[in-house]
Scaffold this active site. Structure first.
Site, PDB file in Angstrom:
ATOM      1  N   ASP A  95       0.830  -1.195   0.000  1.00  0.00           N
ATOM      2  CA  ASP A  95       0.000   0.000   0.000  1.00  0.00           C
ATOM      3  C   ASP A  95       0.870   1.253   0.000  1.00  0.00           C
ATOM      4  O   ASP A  95       2.088   1.179  -0.080  1.00  0.00           O
ATOM      5  CB  ASP A  95      -0.918  -0.079   1.230  1.00  0.00           C
ATOM      6  CG  ASP A  95      -2.158   0.786   1.118  1.00  0.00           C
ATOM      7  OD1 ASP A  95      -2.418   1.330   0.030  1.00  0.00           O
ATOM      8  OD2 ASP A  95      -2.871   0.907   2.128  1.00  0.00           O
ATOM      9  N   HIS A  96       0.241   2.416   0.164  1.00  0.00           N
ATOM     10  CA  HIS A  96       0.869   3.742   0.090  1.00  0.00           C
ATOM     11  C   HIS A  96       2.368   3.768   0.389  1.00  0.00           C
ATOM     12  O   HIS A  96       2.788   3.473   1.506  1.00  0.00           O
ATOM     13  CB  HIS A  96       0.198   4.691   1.090  1.00  0.00           C
ATOM     14  CG  HIS A  96      -1.212   5.013   0.754  1.00  0.00           C
ATOM     15  ND1 HIS A  96      -1.577   6.067  -0.037  1.00  0.00           N
ATOM     16  CD2 HIS A  96      -2.364   4.403   1.125  1.00  0.00           C
ATOM     17  CE1 HIS A  96      -2.894   6.103  -0.152  1.00  0.00           C
ATOM     18  NE2 HIS A  96      -3.399   5.101   0.548  1.00  0.00           N
ATOM     19  N   GLU A 169      -3.042   8.197   7.172  1.00  0.00           N
ATOM     20  CA  GLU A 169      -2.859   6.749   7.224  1.00  0.00           C
ATOM     21  C   GLU A 169      -1.371   6.464   7.296  1.00  0.00           C
ATOM     22  O   GLU A 169      -0.597   6.879   6.429  1.00  0.00           O
ATOM     23  CB  GLU A 169      -3.467   6.056   6.000  1.00  0.00           C
ATOM     24  CG  GLU A 169      -3.312   4.536   6.067  1.00  0.00           C
ATOM     25  CD  GLU A 169      -3.953   3.824   4.884  1.00  0.00           C
ATOM     26  OE1 GLU A 169      -4.647   2.828   5.119  1.00  0.00           O
ATOM     27  OE2 GLU A 169      -3.749   4.260   3.750  1.00  0.00           O
ATOM     28  N   HIS A 212      -9.117   9.256   4.347  1.00  0.00           N
ATOM     29  CA  HIS A 212      -8.778   8.153   5.236  1.00  0.00           C
ATOM     30  C   HIS A 212      -9.318   8.422   6.634  1.00  0.00           C
ATOM     31  O   HIS A 212      -9.449   9.568   7.052  1.00  0.00           O
ATOM     32  CB  HIS A 212      -7.254   7.994   5.336  1.00  0.00           C
ATOM     33  CG  HIS A 212      -6.616   7.424   4.121  1.00  0.00           C
ATOM     34  ND1 HIS A 212      -5.471   7.960   3.562  1.00  0.00           N
ATOM     35  CD2 HIS A 212      -6.936   6.370   3.342  1.00  0.00           C
ATOM     36  CE1 HIS A 212      -5.127   7.247   2.507  1.00  0.00           C
ATOM     37  NE2 HIS A 212      -5.997   6.278   2.352  1.00  0.00           N
ATOM     38  N   HIS A 249      -9.712   4.643  -2.642  1.00  0.00           N
ATOM     39  CA  HIS A 249      -9.065   4.758  -1.335  1.00  0.00           C
ATOM     40  C   HIS A 249      -9.985   5.517  -0.388  1.00  0.00           C
ATOM     41  O   HIS A 249     -10.859   6.267  -0.808  1.00  0.00           O
ATOM     42  CB  HIS A 249      -7.748   5.527  -1.444  1.00  0.00           C
ATOM     43  CG  HIS A 249      -6.633   4.750  -2.044  1.00  0.00           C
ATOM     44  ND1 HIS A 249      -5.436   4.549  -1.405  1.00  0.00           N
ATOM     45  CD2 HIS A 249      -6.520   4.100  -3.226  1.00  0.00           C
ATOM     46  CE1 HIS A 249      -4.636   3.831  -2.165  1.00  0.00           C
ATOM     47  NE2 HIS A 249      -5.275   3.548  -3.284  1.00  0.00           N
ATOM     48  N   GLY A 251     -12.342   4.574   1.861  1.00  0.00           N
ATOM     49  CA  GLY A 251     -13.738   4.214   1.673  1.00  0.00           C
ATOM     50  C   GLY A 251     -14.586   4.218   2.933  1.00  0.00           C
ATOM     51  O   GLY A 251     -15.810   4.122   2.847  1.00  0.00           O
ATOM     52  N   ASN A 271      -9.710  -0.209  -1.148  1.00  0.00           N
ATOM     53  CA  ASN A 271      -8.953  -0.462   0.070  1.00  0.00           C
ATOM     54  C   ASN A 271      -9.861  -0.455   1.298  1.00  0.00           C
ATOM     55  O   ASN A 271     -10.696   0.440   1.461  1.00  0.00           O
ATOM     56  CB  ASN A 271      -7.864   0.596   0.244  1.00  0.00           C
ATOM     57  CG  ASN A 271      -6.741   0.454  -0.767  1.00  0.00           C
ATOM     58  OD1 ASN A 271      -6.846  -0.311  -1.730  1.00  0.00           O
ATOM     59  ND2 ASN A 271      -5.662   1.170  -0.552  1.00  0.00           N
TER      60      ASN A 271
END
Length: 341
Positions: A95-96, A169, A212, A249, A251, A271
């Site tokens: 991820d990120h 995040e 997020h 992203h 969500g 995600n």
């Protein structure tokens, strides 16, 4: 089934877009959360994606070690072994990853995958995300183009972010401002730089108000029609319907109709992290509160080993998280779509 091969992963993504559904991409940080995700996908009869963030990868290496590559490699090896016992296809993703962590995370993992492919083996991960949302678009796409070439050589899909997901995040903070909304011009610039598959396959996390974190349904102001506008503009220029593979992203707190609209506009991956974290932890809290005199040695007593055995509350935690994964599959229309059926 074994972890998805590059060919199976490509087929998964193609089928998702053609069928207007998406795969939940579940962030995991341990063998327990991984097992919960696998169980959820199997119960939903859905293929899926499990992923680790930079912080998750550090944690998997040991909280005092904090080595992202070690944690990622250990996670991938464990996942490859346990996934064989589930009747669904699972892809592994990171991820990120911001610019300052590329050299300690994505680039070394791509190098490992390239070496594995050269030996005739599968890549370590099926996809990696480059999060260039904190740098100017030109720089974002320049780095993306370089990474896409490396990913293609390693038979790996690249995920990029164009626009900014608000909130926080794993230490990556996005301001809540106009950059929450990717523009048509941003979408056209992305395709001009990265192509539409001829340079390597990629997914694009375009932002349409995503944030997020923890929000009640309806509190996040999403505009999924932005995705359609970008798809239409790019499609008109290149003569292809819904040309981009999109990622959703941030969500948490989204309304179901917003999620479903995003699926119709080409989202193939969504995600899920905040909600599954809570779903894992909530049963543990119930266990501790209801059996406090067993998990604690109160007033000189010895407690109850069966109550404080980590497996006792761990099983409940995994069951709770697995149920939330099934719910995610229902929301994303992926229930019953596994390639194995």
């Amino acid at each position: 089934m074994p972890i998805a091969s590059p060919e199976v992963y490509a087929e998964m993504l193609d089928r998702a877009k053609a069928g207007a559904f998406a795969y939940p991409a579940i962030n995991v940080t341990s063998s327990q959360t991984l097992n919960a995700a696998l169980r959820g996908f199997a119960e939903a009869e859905s293929d899926g994606i499990v992923q680790v963030s930079t912080g998750g990868a550090e944690y998997l290496s040991g909280p005092t070690v904090k080595d992202m590559v070690t944690g990622s490699a250990a996670f991938a090896a464990f996942a490859a072994e346990v996934a064989k016992n589930y009747p669904v296809n699972i892809a592994l993703h990171t991820d990120h990853c911001p610019k300052n962590k590329l050299d300690g995370f994505v680039r070394p993992l791509l190098a490992i995958s390239k070496e594995r492919v050269a030996r005739g083996e599968a890549p370590l991960f099926q996809s990696h995300m480059w999060d260039g949302s904190a740098v100017p678009l030109d720089e974002n796409l320049q780095i993306a183009e370089e990474l896409l070439a490396e990913a293609a050589a390693a038979h790996v899909v690249l995920e990029i972010e164009v626009g900014v997901v608000g909130g926080e995040e794993d230490g990556i903070v996005g301001a809540i401002d106009e950059k929450l909304y990717t523009t048509v011009e941003d979408g056209l610039a992305t395709v001009a730089a990265l192509g539409l598959g001829e340079k390597g396959r990629y997914m694009a996390a375009l932002t349409f108000g995503n944030v997020h974190g923890v929000y009640k349904p309806g509190n996040v102001k999403l505009r999924p029609e932005i995705l359609k506008e970008i798809q239409d503009a790019v499609g008109a220029k290149y003569g292809k319907e819904k040309p981009l593979d999109l990622v959703f992203h941030g969500g948490s707190g989204s309304l179901l109709e917003e999620i479903r609209a995003a699926l119709d506009y080409g989202v193939v991956k969504m995600n899920i992290d905040t909600d599954t974290q809570y779903a894992f932890t909530r049963p543990v809290v119930s266990h501790m509160f209801s059996q406090y005199d067993g998990v604690l040695k109160i007033d000189g007593e010895v407690g109850n080993k069966k109550a404080y055995d980590p497996r006792a509350w761990g099983k409940a935690a995994e069951e709770g998280m697995a149920k939330r994964v099934v719910e995610a599959c229902e929301h994303l229309r992926s229930v019953g779509t596994s390639l194995s059926k």
